[in-house]
Design an enzyme around this catalytic site. Structure first.
Site, PDB file in Angstrom:
ATOM      1  N   HIS A  91       0.894  -2.114  -6.414  1.00  0.00           N
ATOM      2  CA  HIS A  91       0.636  -0.870  -5.684  1.00  0.00           C
ATOM      3  C   HIS A  91       1.871  -0.422  -4.921  1.00  0.00           C
ATOM      4  O   HIS A  91       2.704  -1.234  -4.524  1.00  0.00           O
ATOM      5  CB  HIS A  91      -0.564  -0.981  -4.738  1.00  0.00           C
ATOM      6  CG  HIS A  91      -0.484  -1.983  -3.608  1.00  0.00           C
ATOM      7  ND1 HIS A  91      -0.231  -3.318  -3.783  1.00  0.00           N
ATOM      8  CD2 HIS A  91      -0.676  -1.831  -2.267  1.00  0.00           C
ATOM      9  CE1 HIS A  91      -0.273  -3.946  -2.620  1.00  0.00           C
ATOM     10  NE2 HIS A  91      -0.530  -3.062  -1.673  1.00  0.00           N
ATOM     11  N   GLU A 138       3.545  -8.291  -2.032  1.00  0.00           N
ATOM     12  CA  GLU A 138       2.472  -9.105  -1.423  1.00  0.00           C
ATOM     13  C   GLU A 138       2.073 -10.267  -2.336  1.00  0.00           C
ATOM     14  O   GLU A 138       1.547 -11.277  -1.872  1.00  0.00           O
ATOM     15  CB  GLU A 138       1.232  -8.231  -1.140  1.00  0.00           C
ATOM     16  CG  GLU A 138       1.426  -7.263   0.014  1.00  0.00           C
ATOM     17  CD  GLU A 138       0.229  -6.330   0.240  1.00  0.00           C
ATOM     18  OE1 GLU A 138       0.243  -5.612   1.241  1.00  0.00           O
ATOM     19  OE2 GLU A 138      -0.714  -6.301  -0.600  1.00  0.00           O
ATOM     20  N   HIS A 173      -0.152  -6.371   8.894  1.00  0.00           N
ATOM     21  CA  HIS A 173       0.473  -5.065   8.637  1.00  0.00           C
ATOM     22  C   HIS A 173       0.848  -4.427   9.971  1.00  0.00           C
ATOM     23  O   HIS A 173       0.315  -3.383  10.350  1.00  0.00           O
ATOM     24  CB  HIS A 173      -0.483  -4.162   7.870  1.00  0.00           C
ATOM     25  CG  HIS A 173      -0.911  -4.690   6.525  1.00  0.00           C
ATOM     26  ND1 HIS A 173      -1.807  -5.730   6.370  1.00  0.00           N
ATOM     27  CD2 HIS A 173      -0.563  -4.321   5.267  1.00  0.00           C
ATOM     28  CE1 HIS A 173      -1.997  -5.964   5.080  1.00  0.00           C
ATOM     29  NE2 HIS A 173      -1.253  -5.133   4.394  1.00  0.00           N
ATOM     30  N   HIS A 194      -6.502  -7.080  -0.806  1.00  0.00           N
ATOM     31  CA  HIS A 194      -7.008  -6.870   0.551  1.00  0.00           C
ATOM     32  C   HIS A 194      -7.092  -5.390   0.944  1.00  0.00           C
ATOM     33  O   HIS A 194      -7.101  -5.062   2.128  1.00  0.00           O
ATOM     34  CB  HIS A 194      -6.141  -7.635   1.563  1.00  0.00           C
ATOM     35  CG  HIS A 194      -4.727  -7.125   1.688  1.00  0.00           C
ATOM     36  ND1 HIS A 194      -3.660  -7.938   1.971  1.00  0.00           N
ATOM     37  CD2 HIS A 194      -4.193  -5.873   1.593  1.00  0.00           C
ATOM     38  CE1 HIS A 194      -2.558  -7.214   2.033  1.00  0.00           C
ATOM     39  NE2 HIS A 194      -2.853  -5.956   1.813  1.00  0.00           N
TER      40      HIS A 194
HETATM   41  C1  DHB Z   1      -3.463   0.082   0.504  1.00  0.00           C
HETATM   42  C2  DHB Z   1      -3.237  -1.210   0.051  1.00  0.00           C
HETATM   43  C3  DHB Z   1      -2.711  -2.168   0.891  1.00  0.00           C
HETATM   44  O1  DHB Z   1      -2.426  -3.438   0.517  1.00  0.00           O
HETATM   45  C4  DHB Z   1      -2.460  -1.857   2.218  1.00  0.00           C
HETATM   46  O2  DHB Z   1      -2.026  -2.837   3.040  1.00  0.00           O
HETATM   47  C5  DHB Z   1      -2.671  -0.563   2.683  1.00  0.00           C
HETATM   48  C6  DHB Z   1      -3.180   0.407   1.811  1.00  0.00           C
HETATM   49  C7  DHB Z   1      -4.045   1.114  -0.403  1.00  0.00           C
HETATM   50  O3  DHB Z   1      -4.307   0.838  -1.573  1.00  0.00           O
HETATM   51  O4  DHB Z   1      -4.302   2.219   0.059  1.00  0.00           O
HETATM   52 FE    FE Z   2      -1.330  -4.563   2.148  1.00  0.00          FE
END
Ligand code: DHB
Ligand code: FE
Length: 319
Positions: A194, A241, A59, A12
């Protein structure tokens, strides 16, 4: 009877939404990401679900550090896009399905999963970006109603993968006790690996992600045993997540057909993963609902009685 025909997962990443909104989708960096969803949009257009249940995370847009529901079900008639700092995204308002959502709330809560019921909620990139990836960017309206189910993966402690998987099974029982014939697709969103802050910012672990995707298809129970610390260590702080994908997977048959998979690195800071899993078509109709529950017989009969009474309420409601 309503039926879950497939589960679809996708990342997402908010920058994907910004790329759409700023008309950058044809730029090579973004084309690489978006082209992985061409087949999926086609699949969605052919499958024509009547309703989507979207498992996603907020978020700190609708909720905040003052109020952190672990599982929050959107029962409203509509969910406007949230302002995440740059004004609300120019996407259509998400229309809900209050009747099915209310039925799910009853069924799942009587099945002993204590959902928070949300009757007013804005939705952020956690929901709107996967919607764009799978439906494109409609001008006026999304093609079908969507029931959002928000999961806390932002503040510690998030739910365990096992709890998520079991919630998926409860969701399936809820859907299959709804009397109207509806084709339902369930989305699991977020991930893959991530980490967006701290000394390990930028961490991506493709090997771990790919093995997660393999197991999601073939051996999801193995994934339910992954502890939070492993997600953090291997997939980064935000990799947690991915537990949301297990709700989607729990709602499907044990054996599924993997009809499509896509993986690319990176989009913004994140590994983008996407999978489409169909419940085996030949089994439909003869399938045992929630076949081999390991609960005791008292729990089982209590749940069966609760579900029967829900079924009666739901039947009355639609007459
Ligand atoms: C990023 C990824 C995410 O899942 C998020 O909620 C905010 C930022 C990113 O890759 O920058
Ligand atoms: Fe996220």
């Amino acid at each position: 009877m309503a039926k879950i025909i497939a589960g679809i997962s996708s990342s997402h990443v908010p920058a994907i939404g910004a790329a759409i909104d700023n008309k950058q989708t044809e730029e090579p960096y973004w084309k690489r990401v978006f082209s992985g969803f061409d087949k999926s949009k086609q699949w969605m257009a052919e499958a024509k679900p009547d309703v989507v249940i979207a498992i996603y995370n907020d978020h700190a847009s609708a909720f905040s550090v003052e109020l952190i529901p672990t599982f929050a079900l959107g029962c409203a008639a509509e969910f406007p896009p949230a302002d995440e700092g740059w004004g609300p995204r120019p996407v259509p308002v998400v229309k809900g399905h209050p009747a099915l959502a209310a039925h799910i709330a009853q069924s799942v809560i009587l099945d002993e999963f204590d959902l928070t019921i949300v009757n007013k909620m804005e939705v952020d990139h956690g929901l709107t970006v996967p919607m764009n990836l799978l439906f494109g960017q409609p001008k006026d309206a999304w093609p079908c109603p969507v029931i959002p189910l928000a999961v806390n993966v932002v503040m510690y402690p998030p739910p365990t993968g096992h709890r998520c998987y079991m919630l998926g099974k409860a969701l399936r029982r809820a859907v299959e006790s709804y009397p109207e014939d509806l084709k339902v697709v369930i989305f699991g969103t977020g991930g893959l690996s991530h980490q967006i802050s701290g000394p390990r910012a930028g961490l991506i672990n493709s090997k771990w992600d790919k093995s997660f995707l393999d197991n999601l298809s073939k051996d999801p129970k193995k994934l339910t045993r992954i502890p939070h610390l492993e997600y953090m260590r291997e997939a980064g702080a935000e990799g947690i997540e991915m537990v949301m994908w297990l709700i989607m997977r729990g709602a499907l048959d044990d054996k599924v057909d993997e009809v499509y998979r896509f993986y690319t690195v990176p989009a913004s800071n994140t590994a983008v993963g996407h999978i489409i899993l169909e419940n085996a078509r030949k089994a439909s109709g003869t399938r045992k609902v929630a076949g081999k529950s390991k609960r005791g017989s008292a729990g089982k009969s209590r749940q069966a009685a609760a579900r029967k009474s829900i079924h009666r309420i739901a039947s009355k409601g639609t007459r």
